[in-house]
Design a protein around this motif. Structure first.
Motif, PDB file in Angstrom:
ATOM      1  N   GLN A 140       6.925   0.378   5.941  1.00 13.10           N
ATOM      2  CA  GLN A 140       5.848   1.641   5.649  1.00 13.10           C
ATOM      3  C   GLN A 140       5.229   1.035   4.759  1.00 13.10           C
ATOM      4  OE1 GLN A 140       8.836   5.251   6.882  1.00 13.10           O
ATOM      5  NE2 GLN A 140       6.937   6.064   5.495  1.00 13.10           N
ATOM      6  N   SER A 141       6.415   0.666   3.792  1.00 14.10           N
ATOM      7  CA  SER A 141       4.255   0.422   2.835  1.00 14.10           C
ATOM      8  C   SER A 141       3.986  -0.805   2.684  1.00 14.10           C
ATOM      9  CB  SER A 141       4.643   0.393   0.860  1.00 14.10           C
ATOM     10  OG  SER A 141       5.958  -0.247   0.817  1.00 14.10           O
ATOM     11  N   GLY A 176     -12.084  11.172   0.566  1.00 16.81           N
ATOM     12  CA  GLY A 176     -10.563  11.386   0.958  1.00 16.81           C
ATOM     13  C   GLY A 176      -9.937  11.050   2.207  1.00 16.81           C
ATOM     14  N   LYS A 194       0.967  -1.123  -0.055  1.00 15.71           N
ATOM     15  CA  LYS A 194      -0.211   0.601   0.497  1.00 15.71           C
ATOM     16  C   LYS A 194       0.658   1.257   0.001  1.00 15.71           C
ATOM     17  CE  LYS A 194      -3.658  -2.192   2.298  1.00 15.71           C
ATOM     18  NZ  LYS A 194      -4.238  -2.892   3.601  1.00 15.71           N
ATOM     19  N   GLN A 195       0.010   2.019   0.442  1.00 15.58           N
ATOM     20  CA  GLN A 195       0.871   3.793  -0.236  1.00 15.58           C
ATOM     21  C   GLN A 195       2.166   3.688   1.325  1.00 15.58           C
ATOM     22  OE1 GLN A 195       1.066   6.639  -2.194  1.00 15.58           O
ATOM     23  NE2 GLN A 195       1.830   7.498  -0.911  1.00 15.58           N
ATOM     24  N   PRO A 196       3.432   4.023   1.265  1.00 20.23           N
ATOM     25  CA  PRO A 196       4.115   4.417   2.409  1.00 20.23           C
ATOM     26  C   PRO A 196       3.440   5.397   3.000  1.00 20.23           C
ATOM     27  CG  PRO A 196       5.122   4.338   0.236  1.00 20.23           C
ATOM     28  CD  PRO A 196       3.678   3.998   0.162  1.00 20.23           C
ATOM     29  N   GLY A 197       3.279   6.139   2.544  1.00 19.02           N
ATOM     30  CA  GLY A 197       2.879   7.795   3.584  1.00 19.02           C
ATOM     31  C   GLY A 197       1.332   7.568   4.201  1.00 19.02           C
ATOM     32  N   ASN A 198       1.108   8.397   4.238  1.00 20.94           N
ATOM     33  CA  ASN A 198      -0.229   8.797   4.281  1.00 20.94           C
ATOM     34  C   ASN A 198      -1.020  10.275   3.597  1.00 20.94           C
ATOM     35  OD1 ASN A 198      -0.141   7.084   6.949  1.00 20.94           O
ATOM     36  ND2 ASN A 198       1.375   8.858   7.618  1.00 20.94           N
ATOM     37  N   THR A 199      -0.947  10.367   2.213  1.00 19.93           N
ATOM     38  CA  THR A 199      -0.915  11.266   1.782  1.00 19.93           C
ATOM     39  C   THR A 199      -1.647  11.361   1.016  1.00 19.93           C
ATOM     40  OG1 THR A 199       1.362  12.799   2.249  1.00 19.93           O
ATOM     41  CG2 THR A 199      -0.413  13.458   1.228  1.00 19.93           C
ATOM     42  N   PHE A 200      -1.276   9.877  -0.034  1.00 17.34           N
ATOM     43  CA  PHE A 200      -1.894   9.238  -1.041  1.00 17.34           C
ATOM     44  C   PHE A 200      -2.413   7.563  -1.013  1.00 17.34           C
ATOM     45  CE2 PHE A 200      -0.505  12.056  -4.247  1.00 17.34           C
ATOM     46  CZ  PHE A 200       0.994  12.808  -3.433  1.00 17.34           C
ATOM     47  N   SER A 201      -3.698   7.320  -1.660  1.00 16.89           N
ATOM     48  CA  SER A 201      -3.638   6.013  -1.692  1.00 16.89           C
ATOM     49  C   SER A 201      -4.140   5.068  -2.761  1.00 16.89           C
ATOM     50  CB  SER A 201      -5.419   6.012  -0.352  1.00 16.89           C
ATOM     51  OG  SER A 201      -6.413   6.578  -2.477  1.00 16.89           O
ATOM     52  N   ILE A 202      -3.687   4.381  -2.320  1.00 14.87           N
ATOM     53  CA  ILE A 202      -3.333   3.424  -3.859  1.00 14.87           C
ATOM     54  C   ILE A 202      -2.488   2.111  -3.364  1.00 14.87           C
ATOM     55  CG2 ILE A 202      -2.561   4.534  -5.277  1.00 14.87           C
ATOM     56  CD1 ILE A 202       0.961   3.656  -4.734  1.00 14.87           C
ATOM     57  N   ILE A 209      -6.046   2.593  -7.562  1.00 13.66           N
ATOM     58  CA  ILE A 209      -6.970   3.525  -7.183  1.00 13.66           C
ATOM     59  C   ILE A 209      -8.071   2.831  -6.738  1.00 13.66           C
ATOM     60  CG2 ILE A 209      -7.314   5.067  -8.537  1.00 13.66           C
ATOM     61  CD1 ILE A 209      -7.257   7.771  -8.106  1.00 13.66           C
ATOM     62  N   TYR A 213       7.995  13.974  -3.965  1.00 14.84           N
ATOM     63  CA  TYR A 213       8.585  13.989  -3.204  1.00 14.84           C
ATOM     64  C   TYR A 213      10.282  13.892  -2.616  1.00 14.84           C
ATOM     65  CZ  TYR A 213       4.668  12.000  -0.269  1.00 14.84           C
ATOM     66  OH  TYR A 213       3.130  11.697  -0.343  1.00 14.84           O
ATOM     67  N   ASN A 257     -10.530   7.155  -3.191  1.00 12.32           N
ATOM     68  CA  ASN A 257      -9.920   8.009  -3.608  1.00 12.32           C
ATOM     69  C   ASN A 257     -10.512   9.475  -3.816  1.00 12.32           C
ATOM     70  OD1 ASN A 257      -8.393   9.610  -5.195  1.00 12.32           O
ATOM     71  ND2 ASN A 257      -6.727   8.695  -4.330  1.00 12.32           N
ATOM     72  N   LEU A 300      -5.042  12.078  -0.906  1.00  6.19           N
ATOM     73  CA  LEU A 300      -5.905  11.549  -0.801  1.00  6.19           C
ATOM     74  C   LEU A 300      -6.855  12.378   0.611  1.00  6.19           C
ATOM     75  CD1 LEU A 300      -7.101   9.205   1.001  1.00  6.19           C
ATOM     76  CD2 LEU A 300      -5.586   8.986   2.466  1.00  6.19           C
ATOM     77  N   GLU A 334      10.690   7.258  -2.742  1.00  7.13           N
ATOM     78  CA  GLU A 334       8.814   7.326  -2.929  1.00  7.13           C
ATOM     79  C   GLU A 334       8.175   7.724  -3.753  1.00  7.13           C
ATOM     80  OE1 GLU A 334       8.640   8.898   1.075  1.00  7.13           O
ATOM     81  OE2 GLU A 334       6.209   9.134   1.000  1.00  7.13           O
ATOM     82  N   LYS A 364      -0.062   6.268   9.436  1.00  9.58           N
ATOM     83  CA  LYS A 364       1.197   4.873   9.728  1.00  9.58           C
ATOM     84  C   LYS A 364       2.208   6.739  10.009  1.00  9.58           C
ATOM     85  CE  LYS A 364       1.033   3.394   5.652  1.00  9.58           C
ATOM     86  NZ  LYS A 364       0.742   1.826   4.620  1.00  9.58           N
TER      87      LYS A 364
END
Lengths: 280, 175
Positions: free
Chosen positions: B22-23, A203, A127-135, A177, B78, A181, B131, B67, B36
């Motif tokens: 993290q992913s 979102g 999944k997305q590594p961060g919290n900003t996008f969603s994939i 996606i 990024y 999203n 998001l 990233e 996360k």
């Protein structure tokens, strides 16, 4: 030339920073254009095997811990499934009769278009590594027949529910996606009242989605719990795929249409296996 | 080999490893309301502050690029953000004595806020779909809190490694 060299050496940090920023901005501008997404697709093939490795590690870890509790749960589920099977055997006899009737009616109405779907099974590997996008990342790519804009579905409690669509494809991996999203739009319809609308993600991580552009007059016909399906308009998503259930209906005086909050059929937090729909 | 180059070569895979973690589904177990912690950011801040802006922005650029490949963002999104963070924290190299708790928390707090503001700002300029369209929402606050809580532990862990510590590296290189 010497002057430039001396200047760059004296202000090494700033020069390097300007260079990196310039390259980053150039990359953003270039990769926003469709032809250059091949570069990102190549990157997906390079990094996705590592993501798959970590995903497998995580899966093994959780499965080992959960196996004990799952055994008892499985026994209970087996009993429930046996009871359901008996019921479905009774229902299937009725379905055969209804199918024959449906075929006859279609012939009468001269429906010549045949819809053949091929399903490509896939596993969620990252999944997305961060919290900003969603994939989501899946372990199937162009080598398996996956193409951009293909719809993705999954099974949950006996229903086939919409997950999202493919937006990036590598040779052996692809990016999805999800429905929640904010840039994912799906032409939809209420199953019972047949009113059309547009489903869009809110979102947020709590997976809620919203259906808009629904005729205000339809408020009397819609109830909480009504199912929402894809309408097939725009031919991006095949029709009659479940999206979710009506959770609440908002009718504002200043709005010309209804806003319906929808609980998705699919539990995205527990998503592991999906099916990619090949409509060709 | 130049000590900066050695640091960059070692740091990039380490931070990339954290980004892969993290992913993966492993981090889903420790997420709070789906949020996360950004461990790779904390590591970048530590390395950049202890080793200067040249190392910091170089590491930030390449890890930002990784990233970008792992996420929905355009290439360069990024890398721009992390280059800037690496550069800014590197400028303040050695200005403060890093105590066990307050400085890591403050650094991480400002770093996370700056990262979020830059994400929102760049997405507005380059029309990148995020998001969350609201900047200061629950995801924002939870991530800040989570990162700040973990920062002291990560800083303490990284201090154990000589390669990330400029004083120890100076001794090692015989300077």
């Amino acid at each position: 030339m010497q002057k430039i060299k001396r200047f760059l050496t004296k202000h090494k940090s700033i020069s390097l920073y300007i260079f990196f920023i310039f390259v980053s901005i150039l990359l953003i501008i270039i990769t926003s254009n469709a032809p250059f997404t091949e570069v990102k697709g190549a990157g997906i093939d390079i990094f996705s095997p590592a993501q798959e490795f970590f995903s497998n590690m995580g899966t093994w870890f959780s499965e080992t811990i959960n196996s004990i509790g799952k055994l008892q749960q499985t026994k209970l589920e087996l009993e429930k499934t046996r009871a359901k099977l008996l019921e479905y055997e009774r229902i299937s006899e009725n379905i055969i009769r209804i199918k024959q009737e449906n075929l006859q009616l279609k012939e009468l109405l001269d429906f010549s278009r045949q819809i053949n779907f091929k399903y490509i099974p896939a596993e969620v590997i990252a999944k997305q590594p961060g919290n900003t996008f969603s994939i989501f990342k899946l372990n199937k790519g162009s080598n398996d027949g996956v193409r951009k804009d293909m719809a993705v579905v999954a099974q949950n409690e006996g229903l086939t529910g919409l997950v999202g669509k493919i937006i990036d494809v590598g040779s052996n991996y692809c990016t999805v996606i999800p429905l929640y999203n904010s840039s994912c739009y799906v032409a939809a319809r209420l199953e019972i009242s047949r009113n059309d609308g547009l489903v869009n993600g809110l979102g947020e991580n709590n997976d809620n989605i919203i259906m808009t552009n629904v005729n205000k007059d339809a408020i009397e016909e819609i109830q909480s719990g009504d199912k929402i399906i894809t309408s097939g308009l725009g031919e991006l998503f095949p029709k009659n795929i479940y999206i979710g259930y009506v959770e609440s209906i908002i009718s504002e005086a200043y709005n010309s249409s209804l806003e319906i909050y929808v609980k998705p059929v699919i539990d995205f937090a527990k998503l592991e296996y999906v099916l990619i729909i090949d409509t060709e | 080999m130049d000590k900066n180059i050695k640091l960059v070569i070692i740091s990039i895979p380490i931070i990339a490893f954290c980004q892969f973690l993290q992913s993966s589904s492993i981090f889903d177990f420790i997420s709070v309301s789906g949020v996360k912690p950004d461990i790779s950011l904390i590591i970048l801040i530590f390395i950049a502050y202890n080793n200067g802006s040249v190392s910091g922005q170089t590491i930030g650029f390449f890890n930002g690029l990784i990233e970008d490949f792992l996420s929905l963002s355009s290439l360069g999104f990024y890398s721009l953000i992390r280059t800037t963070l690496g550069f800014l924290y590197g400028i303040f190299e050695g200005s403060f004595t890093i105590d066990p708790v307050i400085i890591p928390v403050l650094f991480t707090l400002f770093g996370t806020i700056l990262k979020k503001i830059m994400e929102w700002f760049l997405s507005s300029i380059f029309s990148v779909s995020l998001l969350n369209t609201i900047l200061f929402d629950s995801t924002f606050w939870i991530e800040i809190l989570y990162n700040c809580i973990l920062s002291s532990f990560i800083f303490a862990l990284l201090k154990l490694f000589k390669i990330f510590s400029p004083q120890d590296r100076s001794v090692t290189d015989g300077i």
